[in-house]
Design a protein around this motif. Structure first.
Motif, PDB file in Angstrom:
ATOM      1  N   HIS A  26     -38.097 -21.108 -14.819  1.00  0.00           N
ATOM      2  CA  HIS A  26     -37.023 -21.476 -15.752  1.00  0.00           C
ATOM      3  C   HIS A  26     -37.001 -22.978 -16.019  1.00  0.00           C
ATOM      4  N   SER A  27     -38.140 -23.535 -16.334  1.00  0.00           N
ATOM      5  CA  SER A  27     -38.244 -24.965 -16.596  1.00  0.00           C
ATOM      6  C   SER A  27     -37.373 -25.373 -17.784  1.00  0.00           C
ATOM      7  N   GLY A  28     -36.689 -26.520 -17.632  1.00  0.00           N
ATOM      8  CA  GLY A  28     -35.813 -27.021 -18.677  1.00  0.00           C
ATOM      9  C   GLY A  28     -36.150 -28.443 -19.077  1.00  0.00           C
ATOM     10  N   TYR A  29     -35.870 -28.782 -20.342  1.00  0.00           N
ATOM     11  CA  TYR A  29     -36.187 -30.101 -20.881  1.00  0.00           C
ATOM     12  C   TYR A  29     -35.094 -30.559 -21.834  1.00  0.00           C
ATOM     13  N   TRP A  30     -34.952 -31.886 -21.961  1.00  0.00           N
ATOM     14  CA  TRP A  30     -33.965 -32.502 -22.841  1.00  0.00           C
ATOM     15  C   TRP A  30     -34.622 -33.419 -23.852  1.00  0.00           C
ATOM     16  N   GLY A  31     -34.035 -33.484 -25.035  1.00  0.00           N
ATOM     17  CA  GLY A  31     -34.438 -34.460 -26.025  1.00  0.00           C
ATOM     18  C   GLY A  31     -33.777 -35.796 -25.734  1.00  0.00           C
ATOM     19  N   VAL A  41     -34.699 -20.237 -24.386  1.00  0.00           N
ATOM     20  CA  VAL A  41     -33.384 -20.524 -24.945  1.00  0.00           C
ATOM     21  C   VAL A  41     -33.378 -21.980 -25.387  1.00  0.00           C
ATOM     22  N   MET A  42     -32.934 -22.239 -26.597  1.00  0.00           N
ATOM     23  CA  MET A  42     -32.774 -23.595 -27.078  1.00  0.00           C
ATOM     24  C   MET A  42     -31.319 -23.798 -27.470  1.00  0.00           C
ATOM     25  N   GLY A  43     -30.857 -25.027 -27.319  1.00  0.00           N
ATOM     26  CA  GLY A  43     -29.467 -25.276 -27.623  1.00  0.00           C
ATOM     27  C   GLY A  43     -29.155 -26.728 -27.862  1.00  0.00           C
ATOM     28  N   TRP A  44     -27.902 -26.957 -28.224  1.00  0.00           N
ATOM     29  CA  TRP A  44     -27.386 -28.297 -28.462  1.00  0.00           C
ATOM     30  C   TRP A  44     -26.227 -28.576 -27.521  1.00  0.00           C
ATOM     31  N   TYR A  45     -26.237 -29.745 -26.932  1.00  0.00           N
ATOM     32  CA  TYR A  45     -25.162 -30.249 -26.101  1.00  0.00           C
ATOM     33  C   TYR A  45     -24.727 -31.589 -26.668  1.00  0.00           C
ATOM     34  N   ARG A  46     -23.526 -32.032 -26.319  1.00  0.00           N
ATOM     35  CA  ARG A  46     -23.068 -33.325 -26.810  1.00  0.00           C
ATOM     36  C   ARG A  46     -22.271 -34.046 -25.736  1.00  0.00           C
ATOM     37  N   ALA A 103     -20.241 -37.902 -31.147  1.00  0.00           N
ATOM     38  CA  ALA A 103     -20.897 -37.833 -29.848  1.00  0.00           C
ATOM     39  C   ALA A 103     -22.391 -38.034 -30.028  1.00  0.00           C
ATOM     40  N   VAL A 104     -23.081 -38.202 -28.908  1.00  0.00           N
ATOM     41  CA  VAL A 104     -24.532 -38.121 -28.908  1.00  0.00           C
ATOM     42  C   VAL A 104     -24.888 -36.660 -28.694  1.00  0.00           C
ATOM     43  N   ARG A 132     -21.029 -34.357 -20.601  1.00  0.00           N
ATOM     44  CA  ARG A 132     -21.832 -33.596 -21.540  1.00  0.00           C
ATOM     45  C   ARG A 132     -21.356 -32.143 -21.568  1.00  0.00           C
ATOM     46  N   GLU A 133     -21.233 -31.576 -22.761  1.00  0.00           N
ATOM     47  CA  GLU A 133     -20.754 -30.214 -22.913  1.00  0.00           C
ATOM     48  C   GLU A 133     -21.660 -29.405 -23.827  1.00  0.00           C
TER      49      GLU A 133
END
Length: 118
Positions: A104-109, A33-38, A91-92, A45-46
């Motif tokens: 379920h490893s997760g990563y952030w840009g 799953v890929m997504g955008w948060y701000r 927002a960022v 952060r949402e």
């Protein structure tokens, strides 16, 4: 390990459009799953939008009808098309990746700044 690099942020006038890109590299699983948060100034952060490798999408109520998330699995890239931008969209914006298989490893840009102002 997955690396995420966002691009496309900048300054845009209210009512304008902007498209963000996030390129993933490293140990990428085919099911994810890929997504955008701000995160806006003074706010937590949402979630903005998510998309699975199968194409299923989910949007925050605040952006429904204005933003579109898409994914190019061949390029391991996710996009966020933002239309009818409002000052409150400032927002960022952060890209997120999560494996659909255990653990379920997760990563952030690193994030990219979007500023909507006249």
């Amino acid at each position: 390990q997955v690396q995420l690099v966002e691009s496309g942020g900048g300054l845009v006038q209210p009512g304008g459009s902007l498209t963000l890109s996030c390129a993933a590299s490293g140990n990428i699983f085919s099911i994810s799953v890929m997504g955008w948060y701000r995160q806006a100034p003074g706010k937590q952060r949402e979630l903005v939008a998510t998309i699975t490798s199968g194409g299923s999408t989910n949007y925050a109520d605040s952006v429904k009808g204005r933003f579109t998330i898409s994914r190019d699995n061949a390029k391991n890239t996710v996009y966020l098309q933002m239309n009818s931008l409002k000052p409150e969209d400032t927002a960022v914006y952060y890209c997120n990746y999560r494996d659909r298989l255990p653990p379920h490893s997760g990563y952030w840009g690193q994030g990219t700044q979007v500023t909507v102002s006249s």
